[in-house]
Each structure stands twice: as C-alpha cells, then as structure tokens.
Design a protein around this motif. Structure first.
Motif, PDB file in Angstrom:
ATOM      1  N   ILE A   3      -7.209 -55.910  74.927  1.00 19.60           N
ATOM      2  CA  ILE A   3      -6.701 -55.365  76.181  1.00 19.60           C
ATOM      3  C   ILE A   3      -5.192 -55.504  76.288  1.00 19.60           C
ATOM      4  O   ILE A   3      -4.516 -54.675  76.910  1.00 19.60           O
ATOM      5  CB  ILE A   3      -7.413 -56.061  77.366  1.00 19.60           C
ATOM      6  N   LYS A   6      -3.425 -52.539  74.915  1.00 13.96           N
ATOM      7  CA  LYS A   6      -3.515 -51.336  75.731  1.00 13.96           C
ATOM      8  C   LYS A   6      -2.513 -51.345  76.878  1.00 13.96           C
ATOM      9  O   LYS A   6      -2.076 -50.289  77.339  1.00 13.96           O
ATOM     10  CB  LYS A   6      -4.935 -51.191  76.279  1.00 13.96           C
ATOM     11  N   PHE A   7      -2.143 -52.536  77.342  1.00 16.59           N
ATOM     12  CA  PHE A   7      -1.245 -52.632  78.494  1.00 16.59           C
ATOM     13  C   PHE A   7       0.189 -52.986  78.109  1.00 16.59           C
ATOM     14  O   PHE A   7       1.015 -53.211  78.988  1.00 16.59           O
ATOM     15  CB  PHE A   7      -1.768 -53.684  79.480  1.00 16.59           C
ATOM     16  N   ALA A  66      -3.959 -46.792  75.689  1.00 15.13           N
ATOM     17  CA  ALA A  66      -5.055 -47.211  76.572  1.00 15.13           C
ATOM     18  C   ALA A  66      -6.308 -46.379  76.341  1.00 15.13           C
ATOM     19  O   ALA A  66      -7.423 -46.908  76.286  1.00 15.13           O
ATOM     20  CB  ALA A  66      -4.616 -47.107  78.027  1.00 15.13           C
ATOM     21  N   LYS A  70      -9.521 -45.176  83.423  1.00 13.06           N
ATOM     22  CA  LYS A  70      -9.746 -46.313  84.317  1.00 13.06           C
ATOM     23  C   LYS A  70      -8.617 -47.338  84.217  1.00 13.06           C
ATOM     24  O   LYS A  70      -8.435 -48.156  85.124  1.00 13.06           O
ATOM     25  CB  LYS A  70     -11.081 -46.978  83.986  1.00 13.06           C
ATOM     26  N   LEU A  71      -7.876 -47.283  83.125  1.00 16.89           N
ATOM     27  CA  LEU A  71      -6.734 -48.182  82.953  1.00 16.89           C
ATOM     28  C   LEU A  71      -5.422 -47.512  83.350  1.00 16.89           C
ATOM     29  O   LEU A  71      -4.540 -48.153  83.937  1.00 16.89           O
ATOM     30  CB  LEU A  71      -6.652 -48.656  81.495  1.00 16.89           C
ATOM     31  N   THR A  72      -5.286 -46.238  83.047  1.00 17.16           N
ATOM     32  CA  THR A  72      -4.012 -45.561  83.290  1.00 17.16           C
ATOM     33  C   THR A  72      -3.796 -45.224  84.765  1.00 17.16           C
ATOM     34  O   THR A  72      -2.672 -45.322  85.268  1.00 17.16           O
ATOM     35  CB  THR A  72      -3.930 -44.274  82.452  1.00 17.16           C
TER      36      THR A  72
END
Length: 309
Positions: A3, A6-7, A66, A70-72
């Motif tokens: 994770i 991704k961030f 990402a 749901k993350l962006t």
C-alpha cells in the motif's frame, strides 16, 4: 504491490495542488496583473503554470500506481479541500467543486485507459490526461477569476493600472520634448508648492469646476506619494484615466468576462509551451522507479482473432 507504494505520489500531489491554490489567490487579489509588463509577473505566471503541470503529473502517476478508484478518489477530495484554506469565500467553494470534478473526470478516463492498454508506454498513456487535467484546472481558475473580477469591479469600478498608463505617458512626453526646439533639454519640471496643494485639498470644488478629480492631489503631494510626479504628467494621467473610464462605462458589465478570457488564454498559451517538459519528466520518473526496483514489468502472451478470407 504494498500500500505504501500506491500512495507514494499522493503527498506530493496534495502539496502541489495546495501551492496551486495559494498562487491562484494572488491573482484573485490583483485582477489587473494581466496588463503588467513587469518581468516579475512573468515569472509568477511561469511558476503558476509549472505548479499546474506538476500537480497533474503527480496525480497521473499516483493513479497509475494505485490502479484503484477507491484509493484515488479520496486523495482527489483531500487535495481539493486545501482550496478552502488558501482561497477566500465564496470563491473557495467554486474552486473546490470545479477542481474535484476535474480530478474525478481525469481519474475515470485515465483508469479506463490503463485497464485496456496493450503495451505500457507511460509517456503516451499519461501525457494526454495530464494536459487535460491542467486545462481543466486553468478553466476552473478562470471561472473563479471571473467571479473575483466581477465582485471587484462592482465594488470599486474599473481601474486602469498605472503600470500601463505611466510608460505610455512618459514616452509621449519624451517625444514631445525631443521634438520641440523651444523646450530646453534640461528644463526643470514645474512643481506645485505644498501650501497650494493643501489649499486645493480643502477646496475640492475648485478642481471639480475644471473637470479634475481631487484624488489627483495625492499623486502631486510628496507626503502621500513615494515617487511624486510632475503636475503636467499627473494631470495627463488623470485625464487619460477619466476618458478611458468614460468609454468603458457603458460596457463595464462585460469587463469581467474579458479579463477572465484574457486570463485563460494567457495561461493556456503558456501551458502549451511548457507542456514539453512532460515527456522527459514522465520517462525519468518511470525509469527511476524501474531501476530502483520500485516497479517491475511482466510480459504476457494474448490470443488474438484475425480475419482470414
């Protein structure tokens, strides 16, 4: 992919978008900057455009890594919220909504493109989305600029910037002085004594009888002006402002639209010039990610169907 990977590009994007809002706020407070010929203003415009492109670049890379809306989308919302800090109300709500819609649209279009590509070529995949987001952000900024210009003009009227009038008047007076043989080259400019300025200040009707604005005394007085002008130049500037305002007054309701259009076209032109940095920047980012082992690539075979006659 962990994770954290991704961030990794989310914080820089949020900071760059906040810097974008902070720089935009300076233009909302000075709607006449578009007429300035100062080199410092040019540097500010270039900085603003670079922040726009870099924010779009980091957001596109974040979406690519990402690979999940749901993350962006939450990061897009978080980045847009910084407009509430740097942009004064009620304009901050406009820029918040416009920026959020622009980021959401870019997220969907780029995510769709990333889910259907055959060969990963980051420059070809990301550059159109970055340009699209940059133009959308500038468009939203222009709408906000229009609202700010409309509010200022309704409150204080249209004010011709001195940075536009002063060079023209100075050039005209120099030409007149050089072209007249009767005027000595080093003749001292006439000055109004402070006592007479104070007397005129106490009796503004004397100036109004000759069609002059009493505020011109502020430009003639050395106590209120850091660079007092000679009376002739001050009178000419005051008359030029008066004539321009008279001509503009019937169409003053269109001025905010004109200023906003100039704002957008100026930034759009600059954006088209500076966008060349995207290709090497995207290539360099993914080259570093690959060489450091942050990302890896896999090759796969896919079945294809061909028509045979």
């Amino acid at each position: 992919m962990p994770i954290i990977k991704k961030f990794i590009f989310a914080p820089p994007f949020v900071l760059l978008l906040a810097a974008f809002y902070q720089n935009l706020n300076t233009y909302l407070g000075n709607i006449y900057f578009i007429f300035s010929l100062d080199f410092q203003v040019l540097l500010q415009i270039i900085t603003f455009l670079l922040l726009t492109l870099l924010a779009g670049l980091f957001f596109a890379v974040f979406i690519t890594l990402a690979q999940d809306l749901k993350l962006t989308l939450p990061v897009a919302f978080l980045g847009s919220l910084s407009s509430l800090i740097f942009i004064p109300p009620p304009f901050n709500l406009v820029i918040l909504l416009g920026s959020l819609l622009s980021l959401i649209l870019t997220s969907f279009t780029l995510s769709k493109k990333l889910s259907s590509y055959l060969n990963f070529q980051p420059t070809n995949l990301l550059t159109p989305s970055i340009n699209q987001l940059s133009v959308l952000l500038i468009l939203v900024a222009s709408i906000t600029f229009y609202l700010a210009a409309d509010a200022q003009i309704k409150k204080a009227g249209f004010q011709i910037p001195d940075s536009v009038i002063d060079p023209v008047i100075a050039m005209s007076m120099n030409n007149l002085t050089e072209g007249s043989a009767e005027i000595p080259a080093q003749r001292a400019q006439p000055q109004i004594p402070p006592e007479q300025i104070e007397m005129l200040r106490q009796n503004p009707t004397l100036l109004q009888q000759y069609g002059l604005d009493p505020s011109i005394l502020d430009e003639l007085s050395p106590q209120t002006s850091k660079t007092p002008q000679n009376p002739q130049q001050a009178l000419i500037k005051n008359e030029v402002k008066k004539q321009i305002n008279t001509l503009i007054q019937p169409q003053i309701q269109f001025l905010p639209i004109i200023l906003a259009a100039l704002f957008f076209l100026t930034l759009k032109f600059g954006l088209s010039i500076l966008s060349f940095i995207l290709y090497p920047a995207i290539w360099l980012i993914f080259w570093i990610l690959e060489k450091t082992g942050f990302t890896t690539y896999t090759k796969e075979m896919r079945e294809v169907k061909k028509l045979v006659v």
